[in-house]
Design an enzyme around this catalytic site. Structure first.
Site, PDB file in Angstrom:
ATOM      1  N   GLN A  16      39.160 -26.268  -1.195  1.00  0.00           N
ATOM      2  CA  GLN A  16      38.830 -24.854  -1.327  1.00  0.00           C
ATOM      3  C   GLN A  16      38.054 -24.351  -0.108  1.00  0.00           C
ATOM      4  O   GLN A  16      37.767 -23.172  -0.009  1.00  0.00           O
ATOM      5  CB  GLN A  16      37.995 -24.626  -2.599  1.00  0.00           C
ATOM      6  CG  GLN A  16      38.714 -25.052  -3.864  1.00  0.00           C
ATOM      7  CD  GLN A  16      37.858 -24.978  -5.114  1.00  0.00           C
ATOM      8  OE1 GLN A  16      37.942 -25.863  -5.947  1.00  0.00           O
ATOM      9  NE2 GLN A  16      37.059 -23.938  -5.280  1.00  0.00           N
TER      10      GLN A  16
ATOM     11  N   GLU B  25      34.590 -15.837 -12.171  1.00  0.00           N
ATOM     12  CA  GLU B  25      33.921 -16.764 -13.070  1.00  0.00           C
ATOM     13  C   GLU B  25      33.247 -16.090 -14.256  1.00  0.00           C
ATOM     14  O   GLU B  25      32.854 -16.771 -15.196  1.00  0.00           O
ATOM     15  CB  GLU B  25      32.895 -17.553 -12.282  1.00  0.00           C
ATOM     16  CG  GLU B  25      31.763 -16.668 -11.807  1.00  0.00           C
ATOM     17  CD  GLU B  25      30.906 -17.359 -10.779  1.00  0.00           C
ATOM     18  OE1 GLU B  25      31.469 -17.890  -9.826  1.00  0.00           O
ATOM     19  OE2 GLU B  25      29.705 -17.360 -10.941  1.00  0.00           O
TER      20      GLU B  25
ATOM     21  N   ARG C 133      34.130 -23.142 -11.903  1.00  0.00           N
ATOM     22  CA  ARG C 133      34.322 -21.697 -12.108  1.00  0.00           C
ATOM     23  C   ARG C 133      32.985 -21.030 -12.382  1.00  0.00           C
ATOM     24  O   ARG C 133      32.803 -20.327 -13.388  1.00  0.00           O
ATOM     25  CB  ARG C 133      35.294 -21.450 -13.255  1.00  0.00           C
ATOM     26  CG  ARG C 133      35.982 -20.085 -13.108  1.00  0.00           C
ATOM     27  CD  ARG C 133      37.155 -19.880 -13.981  1.00  0.00           C
ATOM     28  NE  ARG C 133      37.717 -18.575 -13.713  1.00  0.00           N
ATOM     29  CZ  ARG C 133      38.957 -18.230 -13.963  1.00  0.00           C
ATOM     30  NH1 ARG C 133      39.789 -19.089 -14.508  1.00  0.00           N
ATOM     31  NH2 ARG C 133      39.399 -17.027 -13.700  1.00  0.00           N
ATOM     32  N   CYS C 134      32.049 -21.268 -11.485  1.00  0.00           N
ATOM     33  CA  CYS C 134      30.667 -20.924 -11.780  1.00  0.00           C
ATOM     34  C   CYS C 134      29.911 -20.852 -10.475  1.00  0.00           C
ATOM     35  O   CYS C 134      30.078 -21.676  -9.601  1.00  0.00           O
ATOM     36  CB  CYS C 134      30.091 -22.034 -12.659  1.00  0.00           C
ATOM     37  SG  CYS C 134      28.335 -21.909 -12.916  1.00  0.00           S
TER      38      CYS C 134
END
Ligand code: FES
Ligand code: FES
Lengths: 788, 166
Positions: free
Chosen positions: A223, A743, A373-374
């Site tokens: 990523q 998120e 996702r945070c």
């Protein structure tokens, strides 16, 4: 309706234009890492430890090496010769690439087998004989801190215990004072279990070192390709892999969710082997390896307390965290934030006193934890505050919606300074919750619930009104290994008025190829359809820190707007020259400059761009290109109001989410279709830990659900029909007023669901349940309470 | 080593494989059709779903030799000279995909579902695709994509593709 400034043809912000990237994905033409095939490529498979904690007595690879097609077996001792057997983590801890003497968790990499195809590599792996001397693992983080616990990291000089770090935020004394004087104090222990990102594509790479050019091309599921390039250069510069000799390509990624930020041993071994042999090496994890060895998240034990008045005014909160990082702190947080942005946990409520502390500890679990996702531990924090708010509401006898309305920070009080030091940029919490309640007809649901309760039926309504903190981050505080967390955009417009734009981020399904084009279209009036977006190749894209923590729109999205504005300024100059007027006499509407009061005298952006190559004003640089590195002045603070309605069978305790309404405020919206899609996906990743997912270990360190057969990723059946909506409170400091959204639903959904279930069970006197809340756990709890 | 003869996306093929070779590996590696994906090792995720004699099947759970004499359709065989297959159009128009990794398998599974049940309810669709995991989309829009494709295949009026984002 979302208002758009541009026409549908231009397709700027607010248009639900269909995604550009879909054409290749729906025709099987995506290019994921396992699709990369290079001439002469060898395959790597990894021998993994069956024990959670053991000494390695011997590794015998002779049988494996006899198998035709097995080329090499690499062990920690081999890497040690090049000082590559350990690597740094992003949190300045250290992690083994391959062990030389001890394994620290089940499924840890022990040796790598290199072979001519993946089947033979697997045969080789089966044939490697490793002799272990098992030891008793430390699986409980509390026990790990006890004085008689074995010291798990004797490799760290002077280490005499398993404590990693201590962290604090807020004002301890002032908070204690408020607690001591308060009418009401509630306190709750909660565990936010270890879960897994479980992107459907696992991790993998193809490392291709070319000995002639002394050049490494690394195709990998990352990523953050630029950061990886720098890390490779920092770690392997001493053997000649300096940064200009390294190219990282992040091809299409089959979901990342934070799990593809860290550097895993497999990548490093592949690079090392390719470097030594000059042959391309492919490594692709199995699903089971992926679930068992990397990408885990959460694992926070939290004691949270709230103090307030008897009529329900929140006055203070207190959080005490024990963070289980496994055998090394391999989080991927900004360097100065060991608990990530946990300190957002004071929530959406107007009070002045809070104190938080956290301690991190080593255990014999896989290392982590990633920001799934945070925006770095926000999920844990939001769960704690939203759950304790409900506990408090119950204690003071108030409806949880009413209590929230009475405690929300007011719209006019922004920017608002939080008790832990954040400056919330904007928000309208009252509007969001009101909208969610209207969509559901909240009052009618409470009436229905009262009637059902009379009949002995279990129905619950749960609310979560969360404040998020995303867009890391301002360079003053935010860096990773010293590199500031800006992000970048470069726009080149070709003579015919079509453009390519490149970014330092990397989409893993978020739709950047579409939304970035829309931002540029909004600013320049060039149709989004004519703007090609590229990311993920460090040789071509400008430097950036990548995509995670909902940071792409707040950082690279802002960079796109700023670069486009530089070009618009240039366009104004060219238009003035072409129209023979002064710049001040021109006005802009998307796609053209015209003379004030004489709209027939105008130049389109395409004409202007053409002129920049064919007839540019004397003294001006030719061409039409701009780059911008955007350093955000503050983070952005998206928010949401989520309400969940559950029905629970009063005999089987099966839990059914009947309705779930999510109202999100992510500021200005670039593409409503994509924002909604992000919310849907995040909500399913929110119901997952609330009701289904948890990585479970026994006391010997064996993982009990390390495959997709028993790690319960929700299917379309478990996932309800999500109802979504929005309010818009633009970020005042972001160039396009956007805030980021990816998120929010993952962060906001679990407490709404948990609150709904606890609300349903409150008839039995249940005040709290830890997630995931399963029918079995409900039955067990009620049994223990003597209610059934 | 065994020889396997089969038809894939309308083309006759003869491929030599080891007896143990999984069908998904033959498709991906020997035929270089990489649209069929691998997401697990326990037949759980459905990323590898193909059509074999018209039935959806997880190609990671079949041996390549079992394809002998069969007719296979993969994602690469869906679009024709006339354009996209209705299911492809459905996914694109309804934002039924994010990362796209589950999408080929999901679409092939949906084709069989729609052939057996041209106008399925939401519940039938949800159960019908419950052997295919998607980690990104939350399934709402996959359901819509399949409803859209069903309508298109039946010649019915197409449902709106505007997001219901109140
Ligand atoms: S790869 Fe998961 S079911 Fe085939
Ligand atoms: S779109 Fe990513 S797994 Fe379905």
């Amino acid at each position: 309706m979302i208002k758009c400034k541009t026409s549908k043809e231009i397709g700027g912000m607010g248009h639900s234009i269909k995604r550009k990237e879909d054409a290749r994905f729906i025709q099987g033409k995506g290019n994921y890492v396992d699709d990369v095939k290079l001439p002469g490529m060898l395959h790597m498979d990894i021998v993994r430890s069956p024990y959670a904690y053991a000494k390695i007595k011997s590794i015998d690879a002779s049988k494996a090496l006899e198998i035709p097609g097995v080329v090499a077996v690499v062990t920690g001792k081999d890497l040690e010769k090049y000082n590559l057997h350990w690597m740094p983590t992003l949190m300045s801890d250290t992690q083994m690439v391959l062990p030389t003497d001890t394994v620290m968790y089940q499924a840890q990499e022990v040796a790598a087998v290199i072979a001519t195809d993946r089947y033979i590599a697997r045969d080789g792996k089966e044939a490697v004989v490793v002799e272990y001397e098992p030891m008793t693992p430390v699986m409980d983080p509390y026990k790990s801190l006890e004085p008689d616990a074995p010291v798990l990291r004797p490799d760290k000089e002077g280490k005499t215990d398993n404590h990693i770090w201590h962290w604090e935020a807020g004002d301890k004394d002032a908070t204690e004072k408020v607690f001591n004087a308060a009418d009401v104090v509630v306190e709750q222990d909660m565990y936010i279990p270890r879960i897994h990102v479980a992107s459907i594509e696992t991790c993998g790479c193809v490392a291709n070192y070319n000995k002639v050019d002394n050049h490494l091309t690394m195709y990998m599921t990352t990523q953050a390709p630029h950061a990886i390039r720098t890390v490779i250069a920092l770690v392997a510069g001493h053997v000649g892999l300096t940064e200009e000799k390294v190219r990282v390509i992040s091809p299409d990624i089959g979901g990342g969710f934070g799990g593809k930020v860290p550097v895993y041993p497999g990548y490093v071994i592949a690079i090392a082997v390719s470097f030594l042999t000059g042959v391309p090496i492919k490594w692709i994890e199995d699903r089971s390896e992926n679930l068992q060895a990397d990408s885990f998240a959460r694992d926070y034990h939290i004691k949270v307390a709230m103090a307030g008045t008897k009529d329900g005014k929140i006055q203070a909160t207190r959080f005490k965290v024990l963070a289980d990082h496994g055998y090394t702190d391999a989080s991927a947080n900004p360097s100065k934030f060991p608990t990530g942005l946990f300190s957002i946990g004071t929530g959406s409520y107007d009070y002045n006193n809070a104190f938080m502390e956290a301690d991190a500890v080593y255990t014999n679990k896989p290392p982590g934890g990633v920001a799934y996702r945070c925006s770095f531990r926000v999920t844990e924090a939001v769960h704690a505050i939203e759950r304790i708010t409900d506990v408090f509401a119950t204690k003071v006898g108030k409806d949880p919606a009413q209590l929230r309305f009475e405690n929300f920070i007011k719209k006019e009080d922004f920017p608002w300074k939080s008790p832990t030091g954040w400056e919330y940029d904007s928000g309208d919490y009252h509007a969001g919750l009101k909208k969610a309640m209207d969509v559901l007809d909240y009052d009618a649901l409470r009436v229905e619930q009262a009637e059902k309760r009379k009949r002995g039926e279990l129905m619950g309504i749960g609310i979560s009104t969360f404040t998020e903190i995303v867009g890391a981050g301002p360079s003053k505080d935010f860096d990773i290994l010293g590199i500031k967390m800006f992000d970048s955009a470069e726009i080149r417009v070709h003579p015919t008025g079509k453009a390519i734009a490149r970014f330092g981020t990397k989409s893993q399904g978020q739709g950047h190829e579409t939304t970035y084009a829309q931002i540029v279209a909004e600013e320049l009036g060039i149709p989004a359809a004519n703007i090609q977006i590229e990311e993920g190749d460090t040789d071509t894209a400008p430097y950036g820190l990548g995509t995670y923590a909902s940071r792409s729109t707040p950082t690279a999205g802002a960079a796109a707007a700023m670069a486009a504005r530089k070009l618009r300024d240039k366009a104004r100059k060219i238009a003035a020259y072409l129209l023979e007027v002064s710049e001040e006499d021109l006005e802009w509407e998307p796609g053209k400059f015209s003379v004030k009061g004489a709209p027939e005298k105008s130049k389109t952006i395409q004409e202007i761009v053409f002129a920049s190559y064919t007839n540019h004003p004397p003294g001006m640089e030719a061409g039409f290109e701009a780059t911008h590195y955007y350093d955000p002045p503050n983070l952005t603070f998206p928010s949401g109001a989520y309400i969940c309605v559950v029905d629970i069978d009063n005999e089987t305790f099966e839990i059914k989410v009947r309705r779930f309404v999510a109202i999100d405020d992510c500021g200005n919206i670039i593409n409503p279709m994509i924002v909604q899609g992000q919310v849907h996906g995040g909500l399913t990743q929110g119901i997952a830990p609330a009701m289904y997912e948890e990585l479970i270990y026994d006391d010997q360190g064996n993982i009990l659900n390390g495959t997709f057969m028993d790690y319960l990723v929700p299917t379309a059946v478990e996932s309800p029909n999500w109802e979504t909506g929005h309010t818009i409170t633009p970020s005042p400091h972001h160039p396009i007023g956007a805030k980021g959204v990816g998120e929010s639903p993952t962060v906001g959904a679990p407490p709404a669901i948990a609150n709904a279930i606890v609300d349903a069970l409150s008839v039995y006197g249940v005040e709290h349940m830890d997630i995931p809340i399963t029918p079995y756990k409900v039955w067990k709890k009620l049994k223990e309470m003597g209610k059934i | 080593m065994r020889e396997v003869r089969f038809k894939i996306n309308g083309e006759e093929k003869v491929v030599t494989v080891e007896s143990r070779t999984l069908l998904v590996h033959m498709i991906r590696e020997q035929l270089s059709m990489t649209g069929t994906h691998i997401g697990c090792d326990t037949s759980s995720c459905g990323a590898c779903t193909i059509l074999i004699d018209g039935k959806s099947a997880k190609s990671c759970t079949l041996l390549a030799v079992q394809a002998n004499g069969k007719e296979i359709i993969t994602v690469e065989g869906l679009a024709t000279a006339e354009g996209l297959h209705p299911i492809q159009e459905g996914f694109k128009e309804n934002h039924g995909l994010h990362c796209g990794f589950c999408t080929p398998g999901m679409m092939l599974r949906a084709i069989e579902l729609l052939e057996k049940n041209p106008d399925p309810t939401e519940e039938e669709i949800r159960w019908g695709i419950s052997g295919n995991l998607c980690r990104c989309t939350g399934y709402n829009n996959i359901v819509k994509a399949i409803q859209y494709a069903g309508a298109k295949m039946r010649g019915a009026e197409l449902p709106s593709t505007e997001p219901e984002f109140v």
